[in-house]
Motif scaffolding. Structure first.
Motif, PDB file in Angstrom:
ATOM      1  N   ALA B 252     -84.365 -97.474  -4.674  1.00 31.27           N
ATOM      2  CA  ALA B 252     -83.147 -98.280  -4.626  1.00 31.27           C
ATOM      3  C   ALA B 252     -82.062 -97.663  -3.757  1.00 31.27           C
ATOM      4  O   ALA B 252     -81.168 -98.355  -3.308  1.00 31.27           O
ATOM      5  CB  ALA B 252     -82.617 -98.490  -6.027  1.00 31.27           C
ATOM      6  N   ASN B 253     -82.159 -96.353  -3.511  1.00 37.20           N
ATOM      7  CA  ASN B 253     -80.997 -95.717  -2.905  1.00 37.20           C
ATOM      8  C   ASN B 253     -80.928 -95.847  -1.399  1.00 37.20           C
ATOM      9  O   ASN B 253     -80.207 -95.146  -0.732  1.00 37.20           O
ATOM     10  CB  ASN B 253     -80.906 -94.244  -3.311  1.00 37.20           C
ATOM     11  N   GLN B 254     -81.710 -96.723  -0.828  1.00 40.84           N
ATOM     12  CA  GLN B 254     -81.558 -96.957   0.595  1.00 40.84           C
ATOM     13  C   GLN B 254     -81.940 -98.395   0.901  1.00 40.84           C
ATOM     14  O   GLN B 254     -82.634 -99.034   0.135  1.00 40.84           O
ATOM     15  CB  GLN B 254     -82.433 -95.989   1.372  1.00 40.84           C
ATOM     16  N   PRO B 255     -81.457 -98.911   2.025  1.00 40.19           N
ATOM     17  CA  PRO B 255     -81.662-100.321   2.319  1.00 40.19           C
ATOM     18  C   PRO B 255     -83.135-100.697   2.336  1.00 40.19           C
ATOM     19  O   PRO B 255     -83.952 -99.975   2.892  1.00 40.19           O
ATOM     20  CB  PRO B 255     -81.068-100.488   3.711  1.00 40.19           C
ATOM     21  N   THR B 256     -83.466-101.813   1.697  1.00 41.63           N
ATOM     22  CA  THR B 256     -84.803-102.366   1.842  1.00 41.63           C
ATOM     23  C   THR B 256     -84.873-103.053   3.197  1.00 41.63           C
ATOM     24  O   THR B 256     -83.987-103.804   3.560  1.00 41.63           O
ATOM     25  CB  THR B 256     -85.078-103.383   0.735  1.00 41.63           C
TER      26      THR B 256
END
Lengths: 439, 293
Positions: B252-256
């Protein structure tokens, strides 16, 4: 010692979960644990590391350059629940990687399956680098240490500052005020909602329950105590249930296209989320760049400053690795060495678990360029974040959450009944798996 | 013979004509079916042209402006790992489908044209095998491959897909119908050995059937997710399906990277479409090009 006995008791779950999959792999390990890697002069020690955080291979390359005798190969996996299932299967089949990125809520199931090693002896020195709350997530409150905290996800309130100003809304300091703001907004812009309750994201709800002081699992001597239907959790559930029923809070799940659209169109004004939210917002709502701001999560009682955790992971060492010492050495470096943490923050975009590193974060994320004190806010919130010990069958609990709350949203039944179904499903599953439960 | 066919065709045409508008119903139904199948493909195509900013904000069916940026970004992602995954997919799907077709054709031919003890037992076992979904077998196969030390190798993905009961079943049915016994008899009388018969008589007759099997298997392996997902740990051996999934579930901690995933998904179906268009003509070949009079 207690920890070992507990581990043995926990192991039962594996037999139940993977029944029929041939067993009896030799549990060879541990003897080589104490040996230092230098004592084995047969070429460099080769380690494999399963992780999903981006650019971990670049970080490992830095380590490999300085440590010719311990070479780490990163294999980038898909994250989430599937990653945990895959690791458990690999461990069961006897060929797990040496190191694995383990989310806090999955770690207990790894421990129960005897898939991760106890690295207490190797990590005594670094215990102080982390807050007690985070450390507890890798020890489960026992004497053993099953992983090294890597990142954490303290929860905060993200809100659309421009729209708050436009509608004259005050940033809510308590959940009561949050509810009030939700009602006000509906009157001013009937198309917009202040927030949404997602029945698909148990992680978010878990964090909110933690903030309220929930303790879903605890270990009491030899037995587990399950208290998902405790007062704080019911309070949180009923609060959101009331707002949804009243129609002032939406009920669409997070991370869906419609949710993305609502964020982009400015129809969703807040998101109680974790510190990693900027990454999600920048990809799912690129239009909102520079328009969001961050505040501490609303509190249950004015004047408090509590938060919960949503997400976060640790680096665990496989129980089957022949190079436990080398693996632990790498995991320790990765999560406590200042240079490594800097890389983690820069390359892997994580919010570090190490306390010192949290306060050393500089420039705010790009998306929040308008909020220069982003990381200071995060560090303050992080200090007040409280977690709880996760149980060995979080997957069951989380599925029960999705089923229960889906049903509650559809049929309009009270949210607290969904909580009760989570409790019942979790207890039933643990009984079936042979755990001892304190009533 | 010719007159009979002509008469039938005539009668059929006449009947269709007399039914008039009622004949529209099947056509309409087929059109709806085609739309139902093609719409998602069109959606992927349209979505792949959108830049990250346009993806969730512009109307679903309007084209975006970012297609070439997306493609460039995708090819640059992790130093071009997309090509590695595409190569792996091609290896698994191409190699797997070829081997599987060969095995299926030979076994189907043998089951159809030779009488030997145990033939029915084998065939019934195969029928049973069709009933077991491959998904169910993935984990047991993984545990077995781990035991023999082949897990996390290319073989772990290739081997389980070579033996495909349904393809053997298809080949048997096809061989029984397409290869007349009299033709084999004639060959034997002329002194051809069994090996020679297989290569010179049976296989050419079975080509259309083999193309079908090849395409089925190629598509099935190309799209397969679960088996490689379970079998492979090394991301350098991933096929496209599993590789693109690592972009989707990246934590979750970076852009998909939605735009890259969509572009990757779109690019990965292009070879399938091309394959179908080029292989189609084999289906049209006269099924009895080796004709018996």
């Amino acid at each position: 010692m207690r920890a070992n006995r507990l581990g043995a008791a926990l192991a039962v779950v594996l037999t139940a979960a993977l029944a029929g999959c041939g067993s009896g792999e030799p549990a060879a390990e541990s003897t080589g644990a104490a040996r230092s890697p230098a004592a084995a002069p047969q070429g460099p020690v080769k380690l494999t590391y399963w992780a999903w955080a981006p650019n971990m291979d670049k970080i490992a390359a830095v380590w490999n350059k300085d440590h010719p005798d311990i070479q780490v190969t990163v294999s980038k996996q898909a994250g989430g629940d599937d990653a945990a299932a895959k690791y458990l299967t690999a461990a069961k089949a006897g060929n797990p990687p040496d190191l694995v990125q383990a989310e806090y809520q999955h770690l207990p199931s790894f421990i129960a399956a005897d898939a991760v090693a106890d690295v207490k002896a190797e990590t005594d020195a670094i215990k102080g680098e982390f807050t007690e709350g985070l450390w507890k997530l890798v020890t489960l409150g026992t004497d053993a240490v099953y992983g090294i905290p890597q990142d954490s996800g303290p929860m905060m309130l993200f809100y659309r500052k421009d729209l708050f100003d436009k509608h004259g809304l005050k940033v809510p300091a308590t959940w009561q005020e949050y509810g009030e703001a939700a009602r006000q907004l509906r009157k001013k812009d009937p198309k917009a909602y202040l927030g949404t309750f997602s029945s698909k994201d148990p992680g978010a709800f878990t964090g909110l329950a933690q903030q309220a002081g929930a303790q879903w699992w605890s270990i009491d001597g030899e037995s587990w105590k399950v208290a998902i239907a405790d007062e704080p959790t019911k309070k949180v559930a009923d609060y959101w249930g009331g707002l949804v029923k009243e129609g002032v809070i939406d009920d669409m799940p997070f991370f869906t296209p419609e949710w993305n659209k609502a964020l982009n169109d400015g129809k969703l004004l807040t998101w109680p989320s974790a510190v990693w939210a900027p990454g999600v917002l920048s990809s799912n709502a690129p239009k909102g760049k520079g328009k969001w701001a961050v505040a501490p999560l609303p509190q249950w009682n004015a004047g408090e400053s509590f938060s919960g955790f949503w997400g976060g992971s640790s680096t665990a060492v496989s129980a089957k690795t022949p190079n436990k010492a080398a693996a632990t050495q790498f995991a320790t470096w990765l999560n406590t060495d200042p240079a490594a943490i800097e890389l983690l923050v820069k390359e892997a975009a994580i919010y570090p678990a190490a306390t010192k590193a949290q306060s050393a974060l500089g420039a705010a994320p790009d998306y929040f360029a308008n909020q220069p004190d982003f990381w200071q806010q995060a560090a303050t919130v992080s200090a007040g974040a409280r977690g709880f010990t996760f149980g060995p069958n979080v997957g069951v609990t989380y599925n029960a959450f999705k089923d229960g709350f889906d049903k509650a949203l559809q049929s309009g039944t009270p949210f607290s009944s969904a909580i009760q179904s989570m409790q019942d499903a979790t207890v039933a599953d643990m009984r079936k798996a042979g755990f001892q439960l304190a009533s | 013979m010719a007159t009979v066919t002509a008469a039938t065709a005539h009668r059929r045409r006449a009947r269709a004509g007399s039914r008039g508008p009622a004949g529209l119903a099947p056509t309409a139904l087929l059109l709806v079916g085609a739309l139902y199948c093609l719409f998602p493909v069109a959606w992927v195509l349209i979505a792949a042209t959108k830049s990250p900013g346009e993806l969730f904000s512009t109307s679903t069916l309007s084209f975006g402006t970012g297609f070439f940026d997306n493609v460039g970004e995708l090819f640059a992602y992790r130093d071009g790992v997309f090509w590695l995954w595409a190569g792996n997919t091609l290896l698994y799907a191409g190699g797997g489908a070829l081997l599987s077709t060969a095995v299926s054709a030979v076994s189907g031919y043998a089951l159809a044209k030779y009488r030997f003890p145990g033939r029915n037992v084998i065939f019934n076992l195969l029928i049973g095998g069709i009933l077991v979904p491959a998904v169910v077998l993935a984990i047991p196969q993984y545990l077995l491959f781990s035991k023999i030390g082949l897990a996390d190798s290319h073989w772990a993905v290739l081997l389980p897909q070579i033996l495909h009961p349904y393809s053997i079943y298809l080949a048997r049915i096809y061989a029984a119908a397409a290869i007349p016994d009299s033709l084999l008899e004639a060959g034997r009388i002329d002194g051809a050995g069994e090996w020679h018969l297989l290569r010179r008589v049976a296989m050419p007759l079975m080509v259309p059937g083999m193309v079908t099997i090849f395409l089925f298997q190629f598509v099935a392996i190309w799209n397969n997710f679960l088996l490689p997902f379970i079998m492979l740990g090394d991301d350098g051996k991933f096929p496209l399906t599993v590789g693109l999934y690592t972009l989707l579930a990246a934590g979750a901690n970076q852009p998909t990277l939605y735009n890259l995933i969509l572009t990757g998904a779109f690019l990965s179906i292009v070879p399938l479409i091309a394959l179908f268009l080029t292989m189609q003509r084999y289906w049209k070949t006269d099924l009895s090009s080796g004709a018996v009079k």
